[in-house]
Design a protein around this motif. Structure first.
Motif, mmCIF file in Angstrom:
data_model
loop_
_atom_site.group_PDB
_atom_site.id
_atom_site.type_symbol
_atom_site.label_atom_id
_atom_site.label_comp_id
_atom_site.label_asym_id
_atom_site.label_seq_id
_atom_site.Cartn_x
_atom_site.Cartn_y
_atom_site.Cartn_z
ATOM 1 N N GLN A 193 46.453 -21.782 20.495
ATOM 2 C CA GLN A 193 45.678 -21.310 21.633
ATOM 3 C C GLN A 193 44.880 -22.439 22.278
ATOM 4 N N TYR A 194 44.191 -23.212 21.464
ATOM 5 C CA TYR A 194 43.422 -24.328 22.022
ATOM 6 C C TYR A 194 44.346 -25.368 22.630
ATOM 7 N N TRP A 199 48.345 -16.860 33.000
ATOM 8 C CA TRP A 199 49.232 -17.094 31.860
ATOM 9 C C TRP A 199 48.444 -17.060 30.551
ATOM 10 N N LEU A 200 47.270 -17.690 30.549
ATOM 11 C CA LEU A 200 46.443 -17.691 29.345
ATOM 12 C C LEU A 200 45.962 -16.273 29.013
ATOM 13 N N ASP A 201 45.577 -15.508 30.030
ATOM 14 C CA ASP A 201 45.143 -14.126 29.785
ATOM 15 C C ASP A 201 46.252 -13.298 29.153
ATOM 16 N N MET A 202 47.494 -13.590 29.523
ATOM 17 C CA MET A 202 48.626 -12.839 28.995
ATOM 18 C C MET A 202 48.993 -13.257 27.578
ATOM 19 N N HIS A 203 48.970 -14.565 27.303
ATOM 20 C CA HIS A 203 49.478 -15.061 26.022
ATOM 21 C C HIS A 203 48.392 -15.421 25.010
ATOM 22 N N TYR A 204 47.272 -15.954 25.472
ATOM 23 C CA TYR A 204 46.212 -16.411 24.565
ATOM 24 C C TYR A 204 44.849 -16.027 25.135
ATOM 25 N N PRO A 205 44.568 -14.725 25.225
ATOM 26 C CA PRO A 205 43.346 -14.249 25.904
ATOM 27 C C PRO A 205 42.039 -14.680 25.259
ATOM 28 N N ASP A 206 42.080 -15.105 24.007
ATOM 29 C CA ASP A 206 40.844 -15.525 23.349
ATOM 30 C C ASP A 206 40.421 -16.936 23.730
ATOM 31 N N TYR A 207 41.130 -17.538 24.700
ATOM 32 C CA TYR A 207 40.739 -18.881 25.148
ATOM 33 C C TYR A 207 39.298 -18.898 25.652
ATOM 34 N N ASN A 247 44.949 -19.257 39.600
ATOM 35 C CA ASN A 247 45.374 -17.891 39.282
ATOM 36 C C ASN A 247 46.554 -17.879 38.312
ATOM 37 N N ASN A 248 47.515 -18.766 38.539
ATOM 38 C CA ASN A 248 48.704 -18.799 37.683
ATOM 39 C C ASN A 248 48.376 -19.265 36.265
ATOM 40 N N ILE A 249 47.568 -20.317 36.170
ATOM 41 C CA ILE A 249 47.238 -20.893 34.865
ATOM 42 C C ILE A 249 46.416 -19.926 34.018
ATOM 43 N N PHE A 250 45.342 -19.403 34.588
ATOM 44 C CA PHE A 250 44.498 -18.504 33.800
ATOM 45 C C PHE A 250 45.145 -17.139 33.620
ATOM 46 N N ARG A 300 56.842 -22.489 33.642
ATOM 47 C CA ARG A 300 58.275 -22.292 33.404
ATOM 48 C C ARG A 300 58.655 -22.846 32.028
ATOM 49 N N MET A 301 58.148 -24.035 31.737
ATOM 50 C CA MET A 301 58.413 -24.654 30.442
ATOM 51 C C MET A 301 57.740 -23.879 29.307
ATOM 52 N N LEU A 302 56.486 -23.450 29.513
ATOM 53 C CA LEU A 302 55.758 -22.750 28.469
ATOM 54 C C LEU A 302 56.355 -21.371 28.179
ATOM 55 N N ASN A 303 56.840 -20.697 29.206
ATOM 56 C CA ASN A 303 57.492 -19.400 28.978
ATOM 57 C C ASN A 303 58.734 -19.560 28.115
ATOM 58 N N GLU A 304 59.509 -20.599 28.403
ATOM 59 C CA GLU A 304 60.704 -20.864 27.605
ATOM 60 C C GLU A 304 60.321 -21.213 26.168
#
Length: 337
Positions: free
Chosen positions: A252-253, A285-293, A280-283, A229-233
């Motif tokens: 990203q890192y 979110w990363l897949d959506m915003h920073y997929p090169d993680y 599921n929620n954490i990864f 919620r905080m990161l989306n904002e």
């Protein structure tokens, strides 16, 4: 100096701090910063122990010509909105945050001020002493200015000077959340600031209170403690032309490490079903915003320079276990240790 003539505004959120805040205030009053005006904004967040009356008495007894004490009172809303309230009242050229049970060294303000004025930086970041309740140093983090990653190692708002103009012009504030409101503010400021400096000086003493609300918030799951919620904002509010403009890999890192840290900390107190949802929620979110993680593998333990090898190894191992679909099993074992 600002148009008001105040050089630094120090914002101290106070909640039931009548018996805790004297050391913090004394450390400010002892500052050797002759010729500069300091404003100390003490914001009582609906305390129930008579804190506000105590702050008023301190104001009357200790106010000096160069250090102006301001005591304010508001309803209880938490540290994020309390800091925001203080920001609206602050008049200094620079902002410093100080927690009620911490304290600063005698030349802290002078040292940070000199660096900010010399380099024209929008943010000066210094190190921290982690101390116990008796004031004994547990660990010291002195930051190496030559290592870029040291700008990101400490996400708390204290131990640094923020240029107030950046905050005002971009309407920056703390996000009202129970978790990582400080990370939100710092990264938001990074995205609008032009110049950020790290210095090796250590002038802030942070009391390690394992019973604190902020410490225990990491162990709980609820919507108001949801880091996504905080990161989306934050993603919606970050500027595009500031310091982070060309720092995609660093961001990203940073967010990958943060979410993995949250997963490991919070997951230790979750049920198996809650853990699956977290993963599921954490990864997701990363897949959506920073997929090169996914590229933070064992082959890349040299990045970022300045990060502790143990942290980089933890990030890489967690990503590997997730890719092998072994992370739920690992976390089950981790919970039982």
């Amino acid at each position: 100096m600002s148009s008001t003539g105040i050089d630094i505004s120090i914002i101290i959120p106070v909640y039931n701090g009548k018996n805790k805040i004297s050391k913090a205030l004394n450390s400010v009053l002892k500052q050797n910063f002759s010729g500069h005006k300091i404003e100390v904004i003490m914001v009582d967040d609906g305390s129930k122990d008579g804190s506000f009356d105590y702050l008023e008495s301190i104001k009357k007894a200790y106010e000096t010509r160069e250090i102006m004490l301001v005591a304010l009172k508001k309803k209880n809303e938490g540290v994020a909105l309390t800091r925001n309230y203080g920001l609206k009242k602050a008049n200094g050229k620079y902002i410093m945050f100080l927690d009620q049970d911490d304290w600063i060294e005698d030349r802290c303000l002078e040292t940070l001020w000199i660096q900010a004025e010399k380099t024209n930086a929008d943010l000066i970041i210094s190190g921290v002493n982690m101390v116990d309740d008796d004031g004994r140093i547990i660990e010291t983090w002195s930051l190496d200015p030559a290592k870029e990653w040291n700008k990101y190692r400490i996400t708390a708002p204290w131990g640094r000077l923020f240029r107030k103009k950046i905050i005002d012009e971009n309407n920056l504030s703390f996000f009202n959340t129970k978790i990582s409101e400080d990370l939100y503010f710092n990264m938001l400021f990074f995205s609008y600031a032009e110049k950020i400096d790290v210095i090796s000086y250590v002038g802030y003493n942070w009391v390690q209170d394992k019973l604190s609300e902020s410490h225990n918030n990491w162990k709980k799951i609820s919507e108001e403690r949801n880091p996504l919620r905080m990161l989306n904002e934050l993603e919606n509010k970050m500027g595009t032309n500031g310091y982070l403009k060309n720092k995609r890999e660093e961001k990203q890192y940073f967010f990958t490490k943060y979410l993995i840290w949250y997963l490991l900390y919070c997951g230790k107190n979750c049920t198996a079903e809650e853990t699956k949802i977290l993963i599921n929620n954490i990864f997701g979110w990363l897949d959506m915003h920073y997929p090169d993680y996914k590229k933070y593998s064992w082959k890349r333990l040299g990045y970022p320079k300045g990060e502790r090898i143990s942290v980089k190894a933890t990030v890489s191992l967690t990503i590997l276990l997730y890719q092998l679909k072994l992370l739920p099993i690992f976390l089950k074992i981790y919970r039982e240790i």
